[in-house]
Motif scaffolding. Structure first.
Motif, PDB file in Angstrom:
ATOM      1  N   UNK A   1       3.940   2.316   1.112  1.00 27.56           N
ATOM      2  CA  UNK A   1       3.040   2.629   2.213  1.00 27.56           C
ATOM      3  C   UNK A   1       2.460   1.364   2.837  1.00 27.56           C
TER       4      UNK A   1
ATOM      5  N   UNK B   1       3.568  12.673   0.662  1.00 28.86           N
ATOM      6  CA  UNK B   1       2.453  12.636   1.595  1.00 28.86           C
ATOM      7  C   UNK B   1       1.944  11.221   1.813  1.00 28.86           C
ATOM      8  N   UNK B   2       1.449  10.998   3.039  1.00 25.35           N
ATOM      9  CA  UNK B   2       0.776   9.759   3.358  1.00 25.35           C
ATOM     10  C   UNK B   2      -0.728   9.966   3.396  1.00 25.35           C
ATOM     11  N   UNK B   3      -1.413   9.246   4.274  1.00 26.06           N
ATOM     12  CA  UNK B   3      -2.865   9.327   4.378  1.00 26.06           C
ATOM     13  C   UNK B   3      -3.366  10.623   4.994  1.00 26.06           C
TER      14      UNK B   3
ATOM     15  N   UNK C   1       6.271  10.373   4.397  1.00 24.05           N
ATOM     16  CA  UNK C   1       7.394   9.471   4.342  1.00 24.05           C
ATOM     17  C   UNK C   1       8.453  10.022   3.401  1.00 24.05           C
TER      18      UNK C   1
END
Lengths: 116, 114
Positions: free
Chosen positions: A103, B57-59, B48
């Motif tokens: 990320x 999951x991301x933010x 992503x």
């Protein structure tokens, strides 16, 4: 809570002079930092990166400096050209759990205007 | 030299409608990402994928769904559109992790929900 901060929304410099764009971060677990450049109506494009084990990385007119103790990095563009006018995003790899993730966390961007 | 292609470029939705934002890449990249950029803000990661069949999951994943059935495609689904989802959406891809191989971005989808 903004973990990557670009406190200057905009910067104006004269062609041929140095542009210095700044970025601060709060998480000491970040292990890589990147700069992206974005023109209007386009996606960001990668510019330059630096590992947290280094304090400087240079690529042509672009140099990134990292000060880990201050949790601060900066992008220097020398000499600045009108084509450099764009939004510049600072990004850091990691999240609240650590540095080595897939990320990126982006700053809010700085709009650079290079005046001819 | 297509790179990352996003469709549509612009869309207006009504509250409660659903839609799918398309993203395809022709670089045989393993990693794909969806970001949103709100005015005056940086890019925030929604979801992503590190390969076909694998998503995470991301933010800011709430209100979105993704799937990755092929290496090339990574569609983003909005099921019940809300005004808070008005944003510019960027899809990106990379061969490997985002520092070993920098991300390539599409030109974005500007979505307005009224």
């Amino acid at each position: 809570d903004q973990q990557v901060k670009q406190n200057s929304p905009s910067l104006s410099v004269q062609e041929g002079r140095i542009s210095i764009l700044n970025c601060d971060y709060t998480n000491s677990m970040f292990d890589y930092f990147l700069w992206y450049k974005k023109y209007p109506a386009e996606g960001p494009t990668f510019l330059i990166s630096i590992s947290s084990i280094k304090d400087k990385n240079e690529d042509g007119r672009f140099t990134v400096f990292l000060n880990k103790s201050a949790k601060h990095l900066s992008l220097h563009i020398v000499p600045s050209q009108p084509g450099d006018s764009a939004v510049y995003f600072c990004a850091a790899r990691g999240d609240i759990y650590g540095g080595a993730t897939n990320k990126l966390i982006f700053g809010t961007g700085t709009l650079l205007a290079v005046q001819p | 030299n297509a790179g990352v292609t996003q469709t549509p470029k612009f869309r207006i939705l009504k509250i409660g409608q659903s839609m799918t934002l398309q993203c395809t890449q022709d670089m045989n990249h393993n990693y794909m990402y969806w970001y949103r950029q709100d005015p005056g803000m940086g890019l925030k990661l929604i979801y992503y994928s590190v390969g076909a069949g694998i998503t995470d999951k991301g933010e800011v994943p709430n209100g979105y769904n993704v799937s990755r059935s092929t290496t090339e495609d990574f569609p983003l689904r909005l099921e019940l559109a809300a005004p808070s989802q008005t944003s510019v959406y960027f899809c990106a891809s990379s061969y490997s992790t985002p520092v070993n191989q920098p991300q390539h971005f599409g030109d974005g989808t500007r979505l307005s929900i009224l």
